[in-house]
Design a protein around this motif. Structure first.
Motif, PDB file in Angstrom:
ATOM      1  N   VAL A   5     -22.425   2.822 -57.167  1.00  0.00           N
ATOM      2  CA  VAL A   5     -21.448   3.259 -56.017  1.00  0.00           C
ATOM      3  C   VAL A   5     -20.345   2.599 -56.076  1.00  0.00           C
ATOM      4  CG1 VAL A   5     -21.934   3.002 -53.787  1.00  0.00           C
ATOM      5  CG2 VAL A   5     -24.138   3.179 -54.917  1.00  0.00           C
ATOM      6  N   ASP A   6     -19.325   3.384 -55.768  1.00  0.00           N
ATOM      7  CA  ASP A   6     -17.925   3.066 -55.339  1.00  0.00           C
ATOM      8  C   ASP A   6     -17.155   1.380 -57.002  1.00  0.00           C
ATOM      9  OD1 ASP A   6     -17.272   4.241 -53.319  1.00  0.00           O
ATOM     10  OD2 ASP A   6     -18.302   2.368 -51.702  1.00  0.00           O
ATOM     11  N   GLY A   7     -18.087   1.925 -57.733  1.00  0.00           N
ATOM     12  CA  GLY A   7     -17.674   1.522 -58.844  1.00  0.00           C
ATOM     13  C   GLY A   7     -18.565   0.292 -59.567  1.00  0.00           C
ATOM     14  N   ASN A   8     -19.631   0.080 -58.691  1.00  0.00           N
ATOM     15  CA  ASN A   8     -20.601  -1.323 -58.945  1.00  0.00           C
ATOM     16  C   ASN A   8     -21.532  -0.535 -59.077  1.00  0.00           C
ATOM     17  OD1 ASN A   8     -18.001  -2.719 -58.122  1.00  0.00           O
ATOM     18  ND2 ASN A   8     -18.709  -2.246 -56.201  1.00  0.00           N
ATOM     19  N   ALA A   9     -22.434  -1.256 -59.916  1.00  0.00           N
ATOM     20  CA  ALA A   9     -23.546  -0.983 -60.535  1.00  0.00           C
ATOM     21  C   ALA A   9     -24.391  -1.400 -59.150  1.00  0.00           C
ATOM     22  CB  ALA A   9     -24.121  -1.084 -61.767  1.00  0.00           C
ATOM     23  N   VAL A  10     -25.596  -0.701 -58.882  1.00  0.00           N
ATOM     24  CA  VAL A  10     -26.369  -0.741 -58.420  1.00  0.00           C
ATOM     25  C   VAL A  10     -28.181  -0.718 -58.210  1.00  0.00           C
ATOM     26  CG1 VAL A  10     -27.512  -0.357 -55.602  1.00  0.00           C
ATOM     27  CG2 VAL A  10     -24.988  -0.627 -56.521  1.00  0.00           C
ATOM     28  N   GLU A  11     -28.748  -1.579 -58.739  1.00  0.00           N
ATOM     29  CA  GLU A  11     -30.466  -1.583 -59.128  1.00  0.00           C
ATOM     30  C   GLU A  11     -31.421  -0.634 -57.949  1.00  0.00           C
ATOM     31  OE1 GLU A  11     -32.973  -1.696 -61.618  1.00  0.00           O
ATOM     32  OE2 GLU A  11     -31.321  -2.505 -61.675  1.00  0.00           O
ATOM     33  N   VAL A  12     -31.910   0.330 -58.415  1.00  0.00           N
ATOM     34  CA  VAL A  12     -32.925   1.330 -58.203  1.00  0.00           C
ATOM     35  C   VAL A  12     -33.978   0.670 -57.212  1.00  0.00           C
ATOM     36  CG1 VAL A  12     -33.221   3.632 -57.109  1.00  0.00           C
ATOM     37  CG2 VAL A  12     -30.832   2.674 -57.857  1.00  0.00           C
ATOM     38  N   ALA A  13     -34.681   1.033 -56.205  1.00  0.00           N
ATOM     39  CA  ALA A  13     -35.787  -0.300 -56.657  1.00  0.00           C
ATOM     40  C   ALA A  13     -36.961   0.850 -56.343  1.00  0.00           C
ATOM     41  CB  ALA A  13     -36.020  -1.004 -55.448  1.00  0.00           C
ATOM     42  N   PRO A  14     -38.055   0.974 -56.877  1.00  0.00           N
ATOM     43  CA  PRO A  14     -39.280   2.453 -56.990  1.00  0.00           C
ATOM     44  C   PRO A  14     -38.922   3.611 -55.789  1.00  0.00           C
ATOM     45  CG  PRO A  14     -40.158   0.763 -58.036  1.00  0.00           C
ATOM     46  CD  PRO A  14     -38.173   0.126 -57.480  1.00  0.00           C
ATOM     47  N   ARG A  15     -39.273   2.639 -54.529  1.00  0.00           N
ATOM     48  CA  ARG A  15     -39.593   2.423 -52.982  1.00  0.00           C
ATOM     49  C   ARG A  15     -38.184   3.696 -52.834  1.00  0.00           C
ATOM     50  NH1 ARG A  15     -39.198  -2.494 -51.990  1.00  0.00           N
ATOM     51  NH2 ARG A  15     -37.309  -3.249 -50.409  1.00  0.00           N
ATOM     52  N   ASP A  16     -37.281   3.672 -53.345  1.00  0.00           N
ATOM     53  CA  ASP A  16     -36.265   4.480 -53.046  1.00  0.00           C
ATOM     54  C   ASP A  16     -35.732   5.344 -53.052  1.00  0.00           C
ATOM     55  OD1 ASP A  16     -34.382   1.890 -51.945  1.00  0.00           O
ATOM     56  OD2 ASP A  16     -34.218   1.325 -53.881  1.00  0.00           O
ATOM     57  N   LYS A  17     -35.866   6.667 -52.327  1.00  0.00           N
ATOM     58  CA  LYS A  17     -36.841   8.035 -52.683  1.00  0.00           C
ATOM     59  C   LYS A  17     -35.819   8.679 -52.399  1.00  0.00           C
ATOM     60  CE  LYS A  17     -41.116   7.439 -52.512  1.00  0.00           C
ATOM     61  NZ  LYS A  17     -41.639   7.213 -54.047  1.00  0.00           N
ATOM     62  N   THR A  18     -34.359   8.151 -51.078  1.00  0.00           N
ATOM     63  CA  THR A  18     -33.185   8.651 -51.040  1.00  0.00           C
ATOM     64  C   THR A  18     -32.251   7.914 -51.792  1.00  0.00           C
ATOM     65  OG1 THR A  18     -33.027   8.991 -49.245  1.00  0.00           O
ATOM     66  CG2 THR A  18     -34.168  10.539 -49.643  1.00  0.00           C
ATOM     67  N   LEU A  19     -30.741   8.391 -51.582  1.00  0.00           N
ATOM     68  CA  LEU A  19     -29.660   7.464 -51.366  1.00  0.00           C
ATOM     69  C   LEU A  19     -29.346   6.696 -50.327  1.00  0.00           C
ATOM     70  CD1 LEU A  19     -26.638   9.681 -53.797  1.00  0.00           C
ATOM     71  CD2 LEU A  19     -28.584   7.626 -54.268  1.00  0.00           C
ATOM     72  N   VAL A  20     -30.013   7.284 -48.625  1.00  0.00           N
ATOM     73  CA  VAL A  20     -29.870   5.954 -47.817  1.00  0.00           C
ATOM     74  C   VAL A  20     -30.601   5.217 -48.309  1.00  0.00           C
ATOM     75  CG1 VAL A  20     -30.476   6.159 -45.567  1.00  0.00           C
ATOM     76  CG2 VAL A  20     -29.225   8.601 -46.615  1.00  0.00           C
ATOM     77  N   ASP A  21     -31.759   5.058 -48.994  1.00  0.00           N
ATOM     78  CA  ASP A  21     -32.829   4.700 -48.642  1.00  0.00           C
ATOM     79  C   ASP A  21     -32.098   2.906 -49.771  1.00  0.00           C
ATOM     80  OD1 ASP A  21     -34.935   5.459 -47.405  1.00  0.00           O
ATOM     81  OD2 ASP A  21     -35.989   6.269 -49.136  1.00  0.00           O
ATOM     82  N   VAL A  22     -31.224   3.565 -51.128  1.00  0.00           N
ATOM     83  CA  VAL A  22     -31.018   2.288 -51.382  1.00  0.00           C
ATOM     84  C   VAL A  22     -29.728   1.584 -51.124  1.00  0.00           C
ATOM     85  CG1 VAL A  22     -29.106   2.531 -53.695  1.00  0.00           C
ATOM     86  CG2 VAL A  22     -31.427   4.169 -53.755  1.00  0.00           C
ATOM     87  N   GLY A  66     -27.645   6.155 -63.687  1.00  0.00           N
ATOM     88  CA  GLY A  66     -26.071   6.560 -64.286  1.00  0.00           C
ATOM     89  C   GLY A  66     -25.095   7.326 -63.232  1.00  0.00           C
ATOM     90  N   MET A  67     -26.136   8.319 -61.815  1.00  0.00           N
ATOM     91  CA  MET A  67     -25.006   9.049 -61.343  1.00  0.00           C
ATOM     92  C   MET A  67     -23.922   8.236 -60.306  1.00  0.00           C
ATOM     93  SD  MET A  67     -27.034   9.174 -57.446  1.00  0.00           S
ATOM     94  CE  MET A  67     -27.838  11.511 -57.950  1.00  0.00           C
ATOM     95  N   GLU A  68     -23.385   8.553 -60.524  1.00  0.00           N
ATOM     96  CA  GLU A  68     -21.755   8.296 -59.552  1.00  0.00           C
ATOM     97  C   GLU A  68     -21.813   9.277 -58.192  1.00  0.00           C
ATOM     98  OE1 GLU A  68     -18.205   7.913 -62.132  1.00  0.00           O
ATOM     99  OE2 GLU A  68     -19.455   7.763 -63.739  1.00  0.00           O
ATOM    100  N   VAL A  69     -21.791   7.230 -57.423  1.00  0.00           N
ATOM    101  CA  VAL A  69     -21.509   7.765 -56.178  1.00  0.00           C
ATOM    102  C   VAL A  69     -20.444   7.162 -55.024  1.00  0.00           C
ATOM    103  CG1 VAL A  69     -22.449   7.915 -53.582  1.00  0.00           C
ATOM    104  CG2 VAL A  69     -24.291   8.061 -56.087  1.00  0.00           C
ATOM    105  N   THR A  70     -19.604   7.817 -54.138  1.00  0.00           N
ATOM    106  CA  THR A  70     -18.405   7.657 -53.902  1.00  0.00           C
ATOM    107  C   THR A  70     -18.931   7.315 -52.799  1.00  0.00           C
ATOM    108  OG1 THR A  70     -16.721   8.585 -55.212  1.00  0.00           O
ATOM    109  CG2 THR A  70     -16.047   8.011 -52.963  1.00  0.00           C
TER     110      THR A  70
END
Length: 103
Positions: A5-22, A66-70
């Motif tokens: 996300v914006d060039g930074n690695a972000v850990e995704v939790a199992p409960r994160d169903k959407t990017l909004v959750d993350v 590996g998804m890259e999000v801006t």
């Protein structure tokens, strides 16, 4: 699993169903009023992000390795602000209509 996300690695939790959750769990700023109201008044389109170079709504996309999000870019921020204003006006109209109909 991690996404970028914006060039930074972000850990995704199992409960994160959407990017909004993350984003919310990571305390990254994203506006998604329709997500909070369970889309009672429709979709607001205010969670626009860019994913791997393509503009998409974060509320309808699940995180993938590996998804890259801006998220933070001036053009995206401007569009999100405009969409929030439009959705707020729409919500007010719908609430007035529901009240008039006794709902």
């Amino acid at each position: 699993m991690k996404i970028i996300v914006d060039g930074n690695a972000v850990e995704v939790a199992p409960r994160d169903k959407t990017l909004v959750d993350v984003f919310r769990r990571q305390k990254l700023s994203i506006v998604a009023p329709c997500y909070k109201t369970m889309r009672k008044f429709g979709t607001c389109n205010s969670c626009l992000v860019e994913i791997n170079g393509e503009q998409k709504l974060a509320c309808g996309i699940g995180p993938e390795e590996g998804m890259e999000v801006t998220l933070k870019r001036s053009d995206l921020l401007k569009i999100r602000k405009e969409k929030v204003v439009e959705f707020k006006a729409h919500t007010q109209k719908m609430e007035a209509l529901y009240k008039k109909m006794g709902m």
